[in-house]
Motif scaffolding. Structure first.
Motif, PDB file in Angstrom:
ATOM      1  N   LEU A  67       0.685  -1.118  -0.121  1.00 38.76           N
ATOM      2  CA  LEU A  67       0.078   0.048  -0.069  1.00 38.76           C
ATOM      3  C   LEU A  67       0.858   1.269   0.139  1.00 38.76           C
ATOM      4  O   LEU A  67       0.370   2.394  -0.070  1.00 38.76           O
ATOM      5  CB  LEU A  67      -0.937  -0.124   1.163  1.00 38.76           C
ATOM      6  CG  LEU A  67      -1.892  -1.147   1.343  1.00 38.76           C
ATOM      7  CD1 LEU A  67      -2.657  -0.991   2.696  1.00 38.76           C
ATOM      8  CD2 LEU A  67      -2.767  -0.893   0.052  1.00 38.76           C
TER       9      LEU A  67
ATOM     10  N   ILE B 228       0.844   2.874  -5.341  1.00 37.42           N
ATOM     11  CA  ILE B 228      -0.236   3.742  -5.192  1.00 37.42           C
ATOM     12  C   ILE B 228      -0.453   4.493  -6.647  1.00 37.42           C
ATOM     13  O   ILE B 228       0.249   4.926  -7.261  1.00 37.42           O
ATOM     14  CB  ILE B 228      -0.280   5.074  -4.210  1.00 37.42           C
ATOM     15  CG1 ILE B 228       0.053   4.348  -2.748  1.00 37.42           C
ATOM     16  CG2 ILE B 228      -1.193   5.752  -4.237  1.00 37.42           C
ATOM     17  CD1 ILE B 228       0.202   5.269  -1.809  1.00 37.42           C
TER      18      ILE B 228
ATOM     19  N   GLN C   8      -4.412   9.011  -7.029  1.00 34.49           N
ATOM     20  CA  GLN C   8      -4.913   8.756  -5.974  1.00 34.49           C
ATOM     21  C   GLN C   8      -4.391   9.721  -4.797  1.00 34.49           C
ATOM     22  O   GLN C   8      -2.928  10.001  -4.785  1.00 34.49           O
ATOM     23  CB  GLN C   8      -4.767   7.423  -5.286  1.00 34.49           C
ATOM     24  CG  GLN C   8      -5.370   7.019  -4.088  1.00 34.49           C
ATOM     25  CD  GLN C   8      -5.287   5.606  -3.856  1.00 34.49           C
ATOM     26  OE1 GLN C   8      -4.327   4.844  -3.644  1.00 34.49           O
ATOM     27  NE2 GLN C   8      -6.426   4.865  -3.658  1.00 34.49           N
TER      28      GLN C   8
ATOM     29  N   ARG D  15      -3.003  11.015  -1.439  1.00 37.33           N
ATOM     30  CA  ARG D  15      -1.966  10.416  -0.211  1.00 37.33           C
ATOM     31  C   ARG D  15      -1.295  11.555   0.556  1.00 37.33           C
ATOM     32  O   ARG D  15      -0.580  12.615  -0.052  1.00 37.33           O
ATOM     33  CB  ARG D  15      -0.979   9.502  -0.972  1.00 37.33           C
ATOM     34  CG  ARG D  15      -0.113   8.896   0.395  1.00 37.33           C
ATOM     35  CD  ARG D  15       0.545   7.810  -0.222  1.00 37.33           C
ATOM     36  NE  ARG D  15       1.328   7.113   0.943  1.00 37.33           N
ATOM     37  CZ  ARG D  15       0.832   6.526   2.103  1.00 37.33           C
ATOM     38  NH1 ARG D  15      -0.432   6.348   2.024  1.00 37.33           N
ATOM     39  NH2 ARG D  15       1.571   5.913   3.071  1.00 37.33           N
TER      40      ARG D  15
ATOM     41  N   ASN E  60       0.667  14.161  -2.060  1.00 36.83           N
ATOM     42  CA  ASN E  60       1.130  14.001  -3.382  1.00 36.83           C
ATOM     43  C   ASN E  60       2.368  14.789  -3.922  1.00 36.83           C
ATOM     44  O   ASN E  60       2.492  15.381  -4.837  1.00 36.83           O
ATOM     45  CB  ASN E  60       0.161  13.827  -4.535  1.00 36.83           C
ATOM     46  CG  ASN E  60      -0.831  12.795  -4.187  1.00 36.83           C
ATOM     47  OD1 ASN E  60      -0.980  12.254  -3.307  1.00 36.83           O
ATOM     48  ND2 ASN E  60      -1.563  12.578  -5.222  1.00 36.83           N
TER      49      ASN E  60
ATOM     50  N   ASN F 294     -10.873  11.216  -4.387  1.00 33.65           N
ATOM     51  CA  ASN F 294      -9.482  11.804  -5.091  1.00 33.65           C
ATOM     52  C   ASN F 294      -9.645  13.100  -5.458  1.00 33.65           C
ATOM     53  O   ASN F 294      -8.744  13.755  -6.211  1.00 33.65           O
ATOM     54  CB  ASN F 294      -8.655  10.981  -6.244  1.00 33.65           C
ATOM     55  CG  ASN F 294      -8.391   9.443  -5.520  1.00 33.65           C
ATOM     56  OD1 ASN F 294      -7.866   9.444  -4.623  1.00 33.65           O
ATOM     57  ND2 ASN F 294      -8.802   8.499  -6.333  1.00 33.65           N
TER      58      ASN F 294
ATOM     59  N   ASN G   5      -5.757   8.013   4.214  1.00 31.66           N
ATOM     60  CA  ASN G   5      -4.983   7.277   3.569  1.00 31.66           C
ATOM     61  C   ASN G   5      -5.324   5.727   3.409  1.00 31.66           C
ATOM     62  O   ASN G   5      -5.423   5.209   2.232  1.00 31.66           O
ATOM     63  CB  ASN G   5      -3.536   7.595   3.855  1.00 31.66           C
ATOM     64  CG  ASN G   5      -2.812   8.764   3.368  1.00 31.66           C
ATOM     65  OD1 ASN G   5      -3.429   9.726   2.706  1.00 31.66           O
ATOM     66  ND2 ASN G   5      -1.681   8.944   4.054  1.00 31.66           N
TER      67      ASN G   5
ATOM     68  N   ASN H 237      -8.667   5.262   1.820  1.00 29.60           N
ATOM     69  CA  ASN H 237      -8.638   5.476   0.278  1.00 29.60           C
ATOM     70  C   ASN H 237      -7.931   4.530  -0.390  1.00 29.60           C
ATOM     71  O   ASN H 237      -8.345   3.964  -1.623  1.00 29.60           O
ATOM     72  CB  ASN H 237      -8.098   7.027   0.167  1.00 29.60           C
ATOM     73  CG  ASN H 237      -8.519   7.400  -1.210  1.00 29.60           C
ATOM     74  OD1 ASN H 237      -9.408   7.197  -1.841  1.00 29.60           O
ATOM     75  ND2 ASN H 237      -7.560   8.389  -1.777  1.00 29.60           N
ATOM     76  N   GLU H 238      -6.961   3.942   0.213  1.00 33.36           N
ATOM     77  CA  GLU H 238      -6.225   3.128  -0.566  1.00 33.36           C
ATOM     78  C   GLU H 238      -6.733   1.755  -0.588  1.00 33.36           C
ATOM     79  O   GLU H 238      -6.668   0.921  -1.498  1.00 33.36           O
ATOM     80  CB  GLU H 238      -4.656   2.823   0.325  1.00 33.36           C
ATOM     81  CG  GLU H 238      -3.627   3.966   0.052  1.00 33.36           C
ATOM     82  CD  GLU H 238      -2.804   3.877   0.976  1.00 33.36           C
ATOM     83  OE1 GLU H 238      -2.358   3.076   1.693  1.00 33.36           O
ATOM     84  OE2 GLU H 238      -1.932   4.920   1.227  1.00 33.36           O
ATOM     85  N   GLU H 239      -7.900   1.632   0.452  1.00 36.76           N
ATOM     86  CA  GLU H 239      -8.581   0.260   0.351  1.00 36.76           C
ATOM     87  C   GLU H 239      -9.520   0.273  -0.870  1.00 36.76           C
ATOM     88  O   GLU H 239     -10.411  -0.735  -0.919  1.00 36.76           O
ATOM     89  CB  GLU H 239      -9.114  -0.162   1.481  1.00 36.76           C
ATOM     90  CG  GLU H 239      -8.073  -0.536   2.733  1.00 36.76           C
ATOM     91  CD  GLU H 239      -9.063  -0.553   4.089  1.00 36.76           C
ATOM     92  OE1 GLU H 239     -10.149  -0.239   4.245  1.00 36.76           O
ATOM     93  OE2 GLU H 239      -8.396  -1.074   4.985  1.00 36.76           O
TER      94      GLU H 239
END
Length: 170
Positions: free
Chosen positions: A44, A48, A52, A54, A66, A79, A149, A152-154
């Motif tokens: 993760l 990425i 997305q 972060r 980002n 996002n 984070n 959102n990553e999931e």
């Protein structure tokens, strides 16, 4: 006793011989823990998607997202990243969160970053967020950005309303 004396007397000679004959160090092997972990399959941190959001850091006055430093409060939906007007908890109203009446799909959770310390959310705001169909979590901004984070990553539909970490009172 004689055996022990011989061993002790031989030890310095043995150490000198080992130092002279030390082979060149082999290439460092990867740790077995790293080689066989699920981290390689579900990374993760490094894999990425570029589109997305972060959160990578925070200051008393803003956030790094980002690789770009943003000053002030931020509103994140999926996002999408927006500058947000509230400067302290008492500035957060149903009007400042009214964008969520139009956002589709509706995020499953809104994470409010309350600044340096966890603060309670006005019951009218809780009722408003529930009426839209979202859950509400209010935590300090550092943990709020980290939670955003992870969710959102999931791939979950999540929103965050974050005050800068330096905010410490209503």
């Amino acid at each position: 006793m004689a055996v022990r004396q011989r061993a002790v007397a031989t030890l310095p000679t043995l150490m000198r011989a080992l130092r002279k004959e030390s082979p060149s160090l082999p290439q460092r092997l990867p740790s077995l823990r790293r080689a066989f972990s699920l981290y390689d399959q579900v990374n993760l941190i490094d894999n990425i998607p570029e589109d997305q959001l972060r959160f990578q850091g925070y200051t008393d006055s803003g956030f790094t997202v980002n690789g770009v430093q943003y000053e002030g409060s931020l509103l994140c939906v999926g996002n999408l990243l927006l500058s947000w007007s509230p400067k302290k908890m008492s500035d957060i109203t149903t009007d400042s969160l009214s964008i969520f009446q139009a956002v589709r799909p509706i995020p499953e959770i809104l994470i409010i970053g309350t600044g340096r310390h966890i603060e309670s959310v006005d019951p009218a705001i809780r009722k408003f967020i529930r009426s839209i169909g979202m859950k509400l979590e209010a935590i300090d901004s550092r943990n709020a950005s980290s939670t955003y984070n992870i969710l959102n990553e999931e791939g979950r539909i999540v929103a965050a309303a974050l005050l800068p970490y330096g905010v410490s009172s209503s």
